[in-house]
Design a protein around this motif. Structure first.
Motif, PDB file in Angstrom:
ATOM      1  N   ALA A  14      -9.346  18.068  12.074  1.00 49.43           N
ATOM      2  CA  ALA A  14     -10.727  18.080  12.575  1.00 49.43           C
ATOM      3  C   ALA A  14     -10.754  17.915  14.095  1.00 49.43           C
ATOM      4  O   ALA A  14     -11.469  18.640  14.798  1.00 49.43           O
ATOM      5  N   CYS A 222     -13.196  11.460  14.479  1.00 54.12           N
ATOM      6  CA  CYS A 222     -12.474  12.305  13.507  1.00 54.12           C
ATOM      7  C   CYS A 222     -11.447  11.482  12.734  1.00 54.12           C
ATOM      8  O   CYS A 222     -10.380  11.985  12.385  1.00 54.12           O
ATOM      9  N   PRO A 224     -10.097   9.050   9.452  1.00 54.91           N
ATOM     10  CA  PRO A 224     -10.361   9.023   8.003  1.00 54.91           C
ATOM     11  C   PRO A 224     -11.375   7.936   7.618  1.00 54.91           C
ATOM     12  O   PRO A 224     -11.476   6.898   8.291  1.00 54.91           O
ATOM     13  N   GLY A 379     -14.164  15.507  10.148  1.00 55.80           N
ATOM     14  CA  GLY A 379     -13.076  15.074   9.264  1.00 55.80           C
ATOM     15  C   GLY A 379     -13.356  15.581   7.866  1.00 55.80           C
ATOM     16  O   GLY A 379     -14.504  15.868   7.522  1.00 55.80           O
ATOM     17  N   GLU A 380     -12.294  15.673   7.073  1.00 57.12           N
ATOM     18  CA  GLU A 380     -12.448  16.307   5.764  1.00 57.12           C
ATOM     19  C   GLU A 380     -13.578  15.710   4.932  1.00 57.12           C
ATOM     20  O   GLU A 380     -14.269  16.431   4.216  1.00 57.12           O
ATOM     21  N   ALA A 393     -11.571  20.098   6.864  1.00 57.31           N
ATOM     22  CA  ALA A 393     -11.541  19.242   8.063  1.00 57.31           C
ATOM     23  C   ALA A 393     -11.722  20.095   9.312  1.00 57.31           C
ATOM     24  O   ALA A 393     -12.486  19.759  10.227  1.00 57.31           O
TER      25      ALA A 393
END
Ligand SMILES: Cc1cc2nc3c(=O)[nH]c(=O)nc-3n(C[C@H](O)[C@H](O)[C@H](O)COP(=O)(O)OP(=O)(O)OC[C@H]3O[C@@H](n4cnc5c(N)ncnc54)[C@H](O)[C@@H]3O)c2cc1C
Length: 410
Positions: A14, A222, A224, A379-380, A393
């Motif tokens: 990302a 970005c 997790p 981010g994903e 992402a």
């Protein structure tokens, strides 16, 4: 570097995608990365002369995955061999009858999920398993690999929202290496530079790092969800909705073990076996991916957590024991361990990929929403339909960068 236009926090897919978009604008951009390497959960290592993907490996929804063209344009090799899980006959320790019965149970479960997705209330996907179903343990093992968590922790609405064209390709040189190779030339990345605190109450954003405070007009977060939820990056004044969203979208766990085979020709290429189809706590073993002399073991969910908690070597020992159960004790002396992952123990990931807890499917949009025109999120876990993937992402990074350009009037 104490003042920049845009700070990107995290150099995973990302963050690198955001940087690629911003590289086209006349802006002073810096990427602040906690680790001494870029890529995050996209990571290829070279061992025994083989590029091994410790994180993302499959270009999911490859027929519409935006990374395919970008990677091919860099001269890397897109391999279109279908994955063994897409070909039931490739599961070599299943009888024909078992294959058929499991396939039917899987399809019936999927249909119940699709039907329940439009119900007004969300619920755990486990409620849609057939009561006492023969294949429930293996369906839950599938969830552990796919979601990183068993179905009782997975929202039906979120699970149904994942949009998969079921075309899966690979990059022969490694997906991780391909993604890090997409970082734009000249990009300013500061490694070993975790952002511990992001303040957004002054005229400029203030990012606290071991290299001092960096001020920025805008920032793209970005990192997790598990890092946000654990306080690995604090935001002040607090944003309770963001924290709740991160907690509702935990990272499940998937871990891999790569084993090298001394006599690879004894194993059929691109096939797979389950350690024990009667158990959830079992591995999925991909034999000879891309024809290579390796077995790639995959563990997920509670079982992967238990193996990581046991300590180094536990998942490799478990994999070898299960394979010995299938191929006989002679295998023990014919395999060696190349590498095993520990994504839960990685402080800058704290897991593998996100899933929404039951009732929390709406949190992806909450997490992705900008704050006050200068704080942006990617981010994903922010992806509405391609969460848990590298291309998802990437798309969120591009989206966040476009939001920054609009907000800064660039
Ligand atoms: C075992 C495994 C298998 C997978 N298989 C696939 C697959 O086959 N196909 C697929 O598409 N996807 C797969 N994925 C998922 C995919 O890898 C991820 O969804 C994707 O790489 C996530 O990218 P991201 O940018 O959102 O996050 P990340 O890659 O996690 O990037 C976040 C970055 O932020 C950094 N960071 C964290 N905290 C801070 C901080 N405080 N300050 C500064 N930097 C910080 C981290 O070090 C990291 O570099 C897999 C993942 C795993 C673990």
């Amino acid at each position: 570097m104490t003042e920049v236009d845009v700070a990107i926090i995290g150099a995973g897919a990302a963050g690198l995608a955001a940087a690629s978009v911003l590289a086209t604008a006349p802006l002073d951009v810096v990427v602040l990365e906690a680790q001494g390497r870029i890529g995050g959960r996209a990571r290829t290592v070279a061992l025994a002369g083989l590029p091994l993907d410790l994180g993302c490996e499959w270009l999911h929804s490859a027929d519409r995955n935006p990374l395919v063209a970008a990677i091919a344009a860099r001269g890397l090799t897109i391999d279109k061999t279908p994955p063994p899980w897409a070909n039931p006959e490739a599961t070599s320790n299943f009888s024909d009858a078992e294959r058929q019965a499991y396939g039917e149970a899987f399809a019936a479960f999927d249909e119940r999920v699709a039907a329940a997705a439009d119900d007004p209330t969300d619920r755990p996907a486990s409620e849609l398993l057939e009561a006492g179903g023969r294949w429930n343990p293996l369906l839950n093992a599938f969830s552990a690999y796919y979601n990183g968590a068993e179905f009782d922790q997975v929202s039906v609405k979120d699970y149904a929202a994942y949009d998969d064209s079921e075309v899966n390709w690979r990059v022969a040189e490694g997906y991780g290496a391909a993604i890090t190779g997409l970082a734009p030339k000249g990009l300013r990345i500061v490694g070993d530079c975790p952002v511990s605190l992001l303040r957004h109450d002054g005229p400029r954003l203030a990012l606290e790092t071991p290299r001092g405070v960096i001020q920025a007009r805008a920032a793209i977060v970005c990192v997790p969800t598990a890092v946000l939820a654990a306080g690995g990056l604090r935001i002040l004044p607090e944003l309770p909705a963001k924290l709740a969203a991160a907690q509702g979208l935990p990272l499940g766990l998937a871990d891999k073990v790569f084993l090298k085979l001394d006599e690879p020709e004894a194993f059929a290429v691109e096939t797979m076996v389950y350690g024990d189809s009667d158990r959830t706590a079992t591995g999925a073993y991909h034999l000879r991916p891309l024809g290579r002399p390796i077995i790639e073991a995959f563990f997920g969910g509670a079982h992967a957590r238990a193996l990581e908690a046991e300590g180094p070597g536990a998942s490799a020992a478990f994999a070898i024991d299960e394979l010995v159960g299938i191929y006989g004790s002679g295998l023990r002396s014919r395999v060696s361990v190349l590498v095993q992952t520990g994504w839960a123990s990685d402080p800058w990931a704290r897991g593998s990929y996100s899933h929404a807890l039951p009732g929390r499917a709406g949190e992806r949009a909450v997490l992705a929403a900008p704050v006050n025109g200068r704080l942006f999120f990617a981010g994903e876990a922010c992806s509405p339909h391609a969460f848990s993937t590298a291309h998802g992402a990437w798309e969120t990074g591009e989206r966040a960068a476009r939001e920054v350009l609009a907000a800064l009037g660039t």
